[in-house]
Design a protein around this motif. Structure first.
Motif, PDB file in Angstrom:
ATOM      1  N   HIS A  13       0.836  -1.200   0.000  1.00  0.00           N
ATOM      2  CA  HIS A  13       0.000   0.000   0.000  1.00  0.00           C
ATOM      3  C   HIS A  13       0.875   1.255   0.000  1.00  0.00           C
ATOM      4  N   ILE A  14       0.701   2.081  -1.029  1.00  0.00           N
ATOM      5  CA  ILE A  14       1.449   3.333  -1.126  1.00  0.00           C
ATOM      6  C   ILE A  14       0.752   4.359  -0.240  1.00  0.00           C
ATOM      7  N   GLU A  15       1.431   4.751   0.835  1.00  0.00           N
ATOM      8  CA  GLU A  15       0.821   5.692   1.781  1.00  0.00           C
ATOM      9  C   GLU A  15       1.073   7.135   1.386  1.00  0.00           C
ATOM     10  N   GLU A  16       2.249   7.389   0.842  1.00  0.00           N
ATOM     11  CA  GLU A  16       2.554   8.773   0.504  1.00  0.00           C
ATOM     12  C   GLU A  16       3.524   8.836  -0.662  1.00  0.00           C
ATOM     13  N   LEU A  17       3.281   9.803  -1.516  1.00  0.00           N
ATOM     14  CA  LEU A  17       4.126  10.050  -2.686  1.00  0.00           C
ATOM     15  C   LEU A  17       4.263  11.553  -2.787  1.00  0.00           C
ATOM     16  N   SER A  18       5.482  12.026  -2.841  1.00  0.00           N
ATOM     17  CA  SER A  18       5.670  13.468  -2.880  1.00  0.00           C
ATOM     18  C   SER A  18       6.950  13.805  -3.622  1.00  0.00           C
ATOM     19  N   VAL A  19       6.862  14.795  -4.491  1.00  0.00           N
ATOM     20  CA  VAL A  19       8.036  15.245  -5.243  1.00  0.00           C
ATOM     21  C   VAL A  19       8.192  16.744  -4.999  1.00  0.00           C
ATOM     22  N   LEU A  50      -3.468   2.192  -3.395  1.00  0.00           N
ATOM     23  CA  LEU A  50      -3.280   3.573  -2.928  1.00  0.00           C
ATOM     24  C   LEU A  50      -4.640   4.256  -2.921  1.00  0.00           C
ATOM     25  N   THR A  51      -4.711   5.368  -2.258  1.00  0.00           N
ATOM     26  CA  THR A  51      -5.910   6.206  -2.354  1.00  0.00           C
ATOM     27  C   THR A  51      -5.481   7.514  -3.006  1.00  0.00           C
ATOM     28  N   THR A  52      -6.412   8.150  -3.697  1.00  0.00           N
ATOM     29  CA  THR A  52      -6.074   9.417  -4.331  1.00  0.00           C
ATOM     30  C   THR A  52      -7.283  10.347  -4.314  1.00  0.00           C
ATOM     31  N   PHE A  53      -7.104  11.528  -4.851  1.00  0.00           N
ATOM     32  CA  PHE A  53      -8.159  12.542  -4.789  1.00  0.00           C
ATOM     33  C   PHE A  53      -9.027  12.521  -6.042  1.00  0.00           C
TER      34      PHE A  53
END
Ligand SMILES: CC(C)(COP(=O)(O)OP(=O)(O)OC[C@H]1O[C@@H](n2cnc3c(N)ncnc32)[C@H](O)[C@@H]1OP(=O)(O)O)[C@@H](O)C(=O)NCCC(=O)NCCS
Length: 91
Positions: A13-19, A50-53
């Motif tokens: 599970h991808i909890e956070e992704l940030s660039v 993952l969850t997204t907006f």
């Protein structure tokens, strides 16, 4: 940029992704997600989640182009329900 993912019962599970803003739009985010998918394949995990907006128009298509599909409400794994509940609590 970074990606943080956790193993939930052999699902990654991808909890956070940030660039970092200065490096966005150069393919870093995509490569981070693809690296997580490769890791899950190598480890023979069941899936990557993952969850997204919904209200950010390019978010869902970005993940869909990499093979993600939307999960119907009745099909949610327990860790996804927990993740969504925590996001609701955080506004
Ligand atoms: C979302 C985020 C991680 C993407 O990382 P990135 O390195 O900028 O993404 P990439 O350069 O790999 O591009 C990924 C895709 O998103 C699209 N994209 C990225 N930023 C975009 C923007 N501001 N507007 C429209 N599309 C955008 C690109 O077209 C690309 O699509 P494609 O590769 O399938 O053609 C990064 O923008 C970010 O950290 N945003 C703020 C934090 C955030 O919202 N994280 C949670 C996301 S659910």
């Amino acid at each position: 940029g970074f990606i943080r993912a956790r193993d939930f019962d052999n699902l990654l599970h991808i909890e956070e992704l940030s660039v970092s803003l200065a490096f966005q739009g150069q393919g870093v985010g995509r490569r981070l997600v693809l690296t997580a998918i490769e890791h899950a394949r190598r480890e023979q995990m069941r899936a990557v989640t993952l969850t997204t907006f919904r209200d950010v128009p390019w978010n869902a298509p970005f993940y869909q182009r990499m093979g993600f599909v939307e999960v119907a409400p009745g099909e949610h794994e327990a860790h996804l329900l927990d993740a969504l509940q925590k996001e609701i609590e955080h506004g």
